[in-house]
Design a protein around this motif. Structure first.
Motif, PDB file in Angstrom:
ATOM      1  N   LEU A  43       0.810  -1.215   0.000  1.00 21.31           N
ATOM      2  CA  LEU A  43       0.000   0.000   0.000  1.00 21.31           C
ATOM      3  C   LEU A  43       0.842   1.262   0.000  1.00 21.31           C
ATOM      4  N   GLY A  44       2.080   1.151   0.433  1.00 21.23           N
ATOM      5  CA  GLY A  44       2.962   2.310   0.451  1.00 21.23           C
ATOM      6  C   GLY A  44       2.583   3.280   1.558  1.00 21.23           C
ATOM      7  N   THR A  45       3.107   4.490   1.473  1.00 15.20           N
ATOM      8  CA  THR A  45       2.871   5.502   2.498  1.00 15.20           C
ATOM      9  C   THR A  45       1.536   6.189   2.260  1.00 15.20           C
ATOM     10  N   PRO A  46       0.649   6.241   3.263  1.00 18.41           N
ATOM     11  CA  PRO A  46      -0.626   6.945   3.112  1.00 18.41           C
ATOM     12  C   PRO A  46      -0.411   8.398   2.709  1.00 18.41           C
ATOM     13  N   GLU A  47      -1.408   8.931   1.997  1.00 15.13           N
ATOM     14  CA  GLU A  47      -1.266  10.282   1.442  1.00 15.13           C
ATOM     15  C   GLU A  47      -1.036  11.328   2.518  1.00 15.13           C
ATOM     16  N   ARG A  48      -1.712  11.200   3.678  1.00 19.56           N
ATOM     17  CA  ARG A  48      -1.564  12.218   4.719  1.00 19.56           C
ATOM     18  C   ARG A  48      -0.151  12.205   5.326  1.00 19.56           C
ATOM     19  N   TYR A  49       0.485  11.032   5.367  1.00 19.85           N
ATOM     20  CA  TYR A  49       1.846  10.968   5.903  1.00 19.85           C
ATOM     21  C   TYR A  49       2.882  11.429   4.878  1.00 19.85           C
ATOM     22  N   VAL A  50       2.543  11.237   3.590  1.00 15.30           N
ATOM     23  CA  VAL A  50       3.418  11.801   2.557  1.00 15.30           C
ATOM     24  C   VAL A  50       3.424  13.313   2.677  1.00 15.30           C
ATOM     25  N   GLU A  51       2.240  13.872   2.881  1.00 15.52           N
ATOM     26  CA  GLU A  51       2.134  15.330   3.028  1.00 15.52           C
ATOM     27  C   GLU A  51       2.852  15.797   4.295  1.00 15.52           C
ATOM     28  N   LEU A  52       2.703  15.034   5.380  1.00 17.24           N
ATOM     29  CA  LEU A  52       3.385  15.380   6.631  1.00 17.24           C
ATOM     30  C   LEU A  52       4.902  15.286   6.468  1.00 17.24           C
ATOM     31  N   ARG A  53       5.361  14.239   5.802  1.00 22.98           N
ATOM     32  CA  ARG A  53       6.807  14.081   5.586  1.00 22.98           C
ATOM     33  C   ARG A  53       7.380  15.257   4.817  1.00 22.98           C
ATOM     34  N   ASP A  54       6.693  15.636   3.721  1.00 17.84           N
ATOM     35  CA  ASP A  54       7.198  16.730   2.900  1.00 17.84           C
ATOM     36  C   ASP A  54       7.147  18.063   3.642  1.00 17.84           C
ATOM     37  N   ALA A  55       6.146  18.246   4.516  1.00 17.07           N
ATOM     38  CA  ALA A  55       6.000  19.517   5.230  1.00 17.07           C
ATOM     39  C   ALA A  55       7.001  19.661   6.367  1.00 17.07           C
ATOM     40  N   THR A  56       7.460  18.551   6.919  1.00 19.40           N
ATOM     41  CA  THR A  56       8.361  18.623   8.079  1.00 19.40           C
ATOM     42  C   THR A  56       9.823  18.367   7.719  1.00 19.40           C
ATOM     43  N   GLY A  62      16.732  21.900   9.126  1.00 23.95           N
ATOM     44  CA  GLY A  62      17.227  23.179   9.632  1.00 23.95           C
ATOM     45  C   GLY A  62      17.416  23.175  11.141  1.00 23.95           C
ATOM     46  N   VAL A  63      16.416  22.663  11.875  1.00 18.46           N
ATOM     47  CA  VAL A  63      16.522  22.598  13.334  1.00 18.46           C
ATOM     48  C   VAL A  63      17.679  21.684  13.747  1.00 18.46           C
ATOM     49  N   SER A  64      17.854  20.574  13.051  1.00 22.58           N
ATOM     50  CA  SER A  64      18.933  19.633  13.391  1.00 22.58           C
ATOM     51  C   SER A  64      20.298  20.294  13.242  1.00 22.58           C
ATOM     52  N   LEU A  65      20.495  21.047  12.170  1.00 16.77           N
ATOM     53  CA  LEU A  65      21.790  21.702  11.962  1.00 16.77           C
ATOM     54  C   LEU A  65      22.066  22.740  13.046  1.00 16.77           C
ATOM     55  N   VAL A  66      21.021  23.487  13.441  1.00 20.38           N
ATOM     56  CA  VAL A  66      21.199  24.474  14.512  1.00 20.38           C
ATOM     57  C   VAL A  66      21.546  23.777  15.826  1.00 20.38           C
ATOM     58  N   VAL A  93      21.704  14.528  18.288  1.00 23.60           N
ATOM     59  CA  VAL A  93      20.691  13.728  17.598  1.00 23.60           C
ATOM     60  C   VAL A  93      19.464  13.544  18.489  1.00 23.60           C
ATOM     61  N   ALA A  94      19.682  13.328  19.801  1.00 25.10           N
ATOM     62  CA  ALA A  94      18.551  13.148  20.717  1.00 25.10           C
ATOM     63  C   ALA A  94      17.674  14.396  20.762  1.00 25.10           C
ATOM     64  N   VAL A  95      18.286  15.566  20.874  1.00 22.34           N
ATOM     65  CA  VAL A  95      17.507  16.810  20.919  1.00 22.34           C
ATOM     66  C   VAL A  95      16.803  17.057  19.595  1.00 22.34           C
ATOM     67  N   ALA A  96      17.491  16.810  18.461  1.00 21.74           N
ATOM     68  CA  ALA A  96      16.872  16.999  17.149  1.00 21.74           C
ATOM     69  C   ALA A  96      15.687  16.057  16.962  1.00 21.74           C
ATOM     70  N   THR A  97      15.813  14.827  17.481  1.00 23.52           N
ATOM     71  CA  THR A  97      14.715  13.864  17.370  1.00 23.52           C
ATOM     72  C   THR A  97      13.498  14.323  18.168  1.00 23.52           C
ATOM     73  N   LEU A  98      13.739  14.822  19.400  1.00 24.30           N
ATOM     74  CA  LEU A  98      12.622  15.309  20.218  1.00 24.30           C
ATOM     75  C   LEU A  98      12.014  16.580  19.643  1.00 24.30           C
ATOM     76  N   ALA A  99      12.811  17.325  18.869  1.00 26.21           N
ATOM     77  CA  ALA A  99      12.284  18.560  18.267  1.00 26.21           C
ATOM     78  C   ALA A  99      11.248  18.263  17.193  1.00 26.21           C
ATOM     79  N   LEU A 100      11.304  17.052  16.595  1.00 25.92           N
ATOM     80  CA  LEU A 100      10.358  16.706  15.527  1.00 25.92           C
ATOM     81  C   LEU A 100       8.912  16.695  16.012  1.00 25.92           C
ATOM     82  N   PRO A 101       8.545  15.921  17.056  1.00 25.87           N
ATOM     83  CA  PRO A 101       7.143  15.970  17.514  1.00 25.87           C
ATOM     84  C   PRO A 101       6.775  17.326  18.114  1.00 25.87           C
TER      85      PRO A 101
END
Length: 641
Positions: A43-56, A62-66, A93-101
């Motif tokens: 089935l692949g990636t649902p459309e709403r998660y594709v949109e979420l992936r592209d938006a985030t 950028g946040v990870s590099l900072v 990496v831990a802080v960048a990961t928590l920054a995602l949600p």
């Protein structure tokens, strides 16, 4: 200082742009792969998660590099990454990961209609976990790979033709540093054949790919089996006993031995570590542990002070200047009456050690001239004075008794008195073990110098007077080591006055550390003595120096016993019979406790001696020295208590 690029408020190294680009690609790849793994299937990636992936995606990059920049990931080249440098990678990496949600909850970039109304699409927990794991592996892994490629190029390690086989003693940090330098620089023409280490946990293991062949006790067997062209002792703090054992085993097989310099020597030199490896020297095999002090701590009392060093061009005086310059005095005054020596230490401090000329005052003068000394003290107003100016060649002083007493005793009283009149905080006399129960003119003159310093303490209680007593200094002008080297160069013989003769030895940096440390001890009037270990037999020293030269004693170079000179003692002592060793707060430094002197009696003795010097009456002066030698300490100099 290297230029830095400043992006916003974050200081970035100018070579970090490639690292930024690489990390951006790695973070984006980790995020995309996380979605691919999470929604793997027909089935692949649902459309709403594709949109979420592209938006985030871009905000996450950028946040990870900072975050990575805040944790200092771009302030060091990847080729120099060490074990501790990976901890900031984990934190970043831990802080960048928590920054995602957190970003998704605050910005809500994607929403869908549901039976309950419009709802925000959240990042699945599995994707957050996958992203964090993948980002850590990719961001940390690429740094590790770059470091490994630098340490061990993909084409392998290839030495030049005729490379010398080297066996490394010590598989610790020093040994690994030597090995890495050899692997990085094939032009050195070295090929490691193995390690020798006494740690049982390293037996039959490999360190950086090179096998530990055994312990130092197995060295004869290892040398016969490995057949190295040279041996390097890669333990900067190796005791003299270990160095001597390695040197002896190698000497028997004609294998040259070199040693890693001490930490003190490393701090004073630059360049490839392996190029700093030097030949084993006599001080390495004397069997006593060198005294090491933290100069910044023990010399902190000199920071911001005006410091005067007399005899600044001599071996001890010059080393005093080198070490004092490192602790940041307000001004360092160099005083000597030998023009060439004074010029040499001035140029060394300014050109080689980068001491600003404005911090130095170079004075050509003679300590025996009181009026000149008063002019100098009045001009520079030193707060701490180290009096190292002295004649020290025993034989010369025996035949020049008048000048010995004038320079060593009378000049010391002049300097001490001028320092007291000027209100100096501290005055430190550099003394010698030959002042103990003196049997020569030189020793008696230094004993008188100690008396003068103690007497001036009573006259000027506001100034802290002290004397520092130690044994022979290796490498100083007139040292027996230098005499033996010249005799070996001529093919011998090495002249020893008596087979039973022993002496205490120390290196110049050790002596100077003791002198500097002693300047901050006590309340005034003390004589400080270094715990110097066991004395060394001069004949054994002669044999060791012949062997270190690759020669065989009595076969290649003879040792000749020529008999003792007048006044020469078999064994030097560190304390007089009337002195008791007492501990001090400083490690390895003792205080010679004794009854205080009567300043008036000392003054009377100096008046008598001064008159004999003024008249140039060498015979009468020698008789006075003999009296001092016989009594050790004249009873009439002792204050009645």
């Amino acid at each position: 200082m290297r230029r830095r690029l400043r992006l916003a408020a974050l200081p970035l190294h100018r070579f970090a742009l490639l690292q930024l680009v690489a990390d951006a690609v790695l973070v984006a790849a980790a995020y995309l792969i996380a979605y691919r793994l999470r929604f793997e299937g027909p089935l692949g990636t649902p459309e709403r998660y594709v949109e979420l992936r592209d938006a985030t995606l871009l905000p996450l990059v950028g946040v990870s590099l900072v975050v990575f920049a805040l944790f200092g990931l771009y302030q060091k080249s990847w080729r120099y990454m060490g074990g501790r440098d990976y901890l900031p990678v984990v934190y970043g990496v831990a802080v960048a990961t928590l920054a995602l949600p957190a970003y998704n909850a605050l910005v809500q970039p994607v929403a869908v209609e549901s039976v309950f109304g419009r709802a925000t699409v959240g990042v699945p927990t599995s994707i957050i976990a996958l992203f964090g794991t993948l980002a850590l592996v990719l961001v940390g892994g690429v740094r590790f790979a770059v470091r490994q490629l630098y340490e061990r190029p993909p084409h392998g390690f290839h030495t030049r033709r005729g490379a010398r086989r080297v066996l490394i003693v010590g598989a610790g940090e020093g040994g690994r540093l030597v090995l890495r330098e050899v692997l990085r620089n094939p032009e050195l023409g070295l090929r490691p054949v193995g390690f020798v280490d006494d740690d049982p946990r390293k037996r039959r293991t490999r360190v950086e790919g090179v096998r530990v062949l055994g312990a130092t006790g197995d060295l004869p067997r290892i040398l016969d089996e490995a057949e190295p062209d040279e041996v390097t002792i890669a333990i900067p703090s190796a005791p003299g006993v270990l160095r001597a054992r390695v040197a002896r085993a190698c000497r028997e097989r004609g294998i040259p031995v070199r040693t890693l310099p001490t930490v003190f020597e490393l701090l004073q030199t630059q360049g490839h570590l392996v190029r700093q490896v030097r030949e084993v020297r006599v001080e390495d095999v004397l069997g006593r542990e060198p005294v090491r002090m933290e100069l910044d701590r023990v010399g902190a009392y000199l920071t911001g002070e005006v410091v005067l060093v007399t005899g600044a061009g001599g071996s001890v005086g010059a080393e005093l200047c080198r070490q004092i310059a490192r602790v940041g005095p307000r001004r360092l005054v160099l005083l000597d009456h030998a023009e060439d020596n004074l010029f040499a230490i001035q140029r060394e401090l300014e050109d080689d050690r980068h001491v600003h000329p404005a911090l130095l005052s170079v004075v050509l003068a003679d300590c025996k001239e009181e009026e000149r000394m008063r002019e100098i003290i009045e001009l520079h107003r030193p707060t701490v004075i180290f009096h190292a100016a002295a004649y020290k060649h025993v034989g010369l002083m025996e035949t020049n008794a008048v000048e010995a007493v004038r320079n060593n005793a009378l000049a010391t009283r002049v300097m001490a008195r001028v320092a007291g009149d000027a209100g100096a905080k501290a005055f430190v006399l550099v003394s010698t073990d030959k002042a103990v129960a003196p049997a020569t003119v030189m020793g008696a003159s230094k004993a008188l110098a100690e008396f003068a310093v103690e007497a001036e303490q009573a006259r000027f209680p506001a100034t802290r007077f002290s004397a520092v007593r130690f044994g022979n200094v290796l490498g100083s002008s007139g040292s027996v080591v230098g005499i033996f080297r010249r005799q070996i160069a001529r093919g011998g013989p090495l002249t020893v006055t008596d087979e039973r003769m022993t002496r205490y030895f120390m290196t110049i940096p050790e002596a100077v550390q003791l002198i500097i440390r002693s300047g901050s001890l006590g309340a005034g009037g003390e004589v400080f003595v270094l715990e110097m270990g066991e004395p060394v037999r001069i004949v054994e020293l002669a044999r060791a120096m012949i062997e270190l030269s690759g020669l065989v004693p009595e076969q290649d170079v003879a040792i000749e016993v020529v008999g003792r000179r007048p006044g020469e003692k078999l064994h030097e002592e560190l304390f007089n019979p009337y002195e008791r060793p007492q501990p001090t707060p400083a490690e390895k430094i003792q205080r010679a406790e004794r009854r205080p002197l009567d300043p008036r009696s000392v003054e009377a003795m100096f008046d008598e001696i001064g008159l004999l010097v003024l008249e140039g009456d060498a015979a009468a002066l020698a008789a006075k020295v003999a009296e001092l030698s016989a009594l050790h300490r004249p009873a009439d100099l002792t204050a009645r208590t």
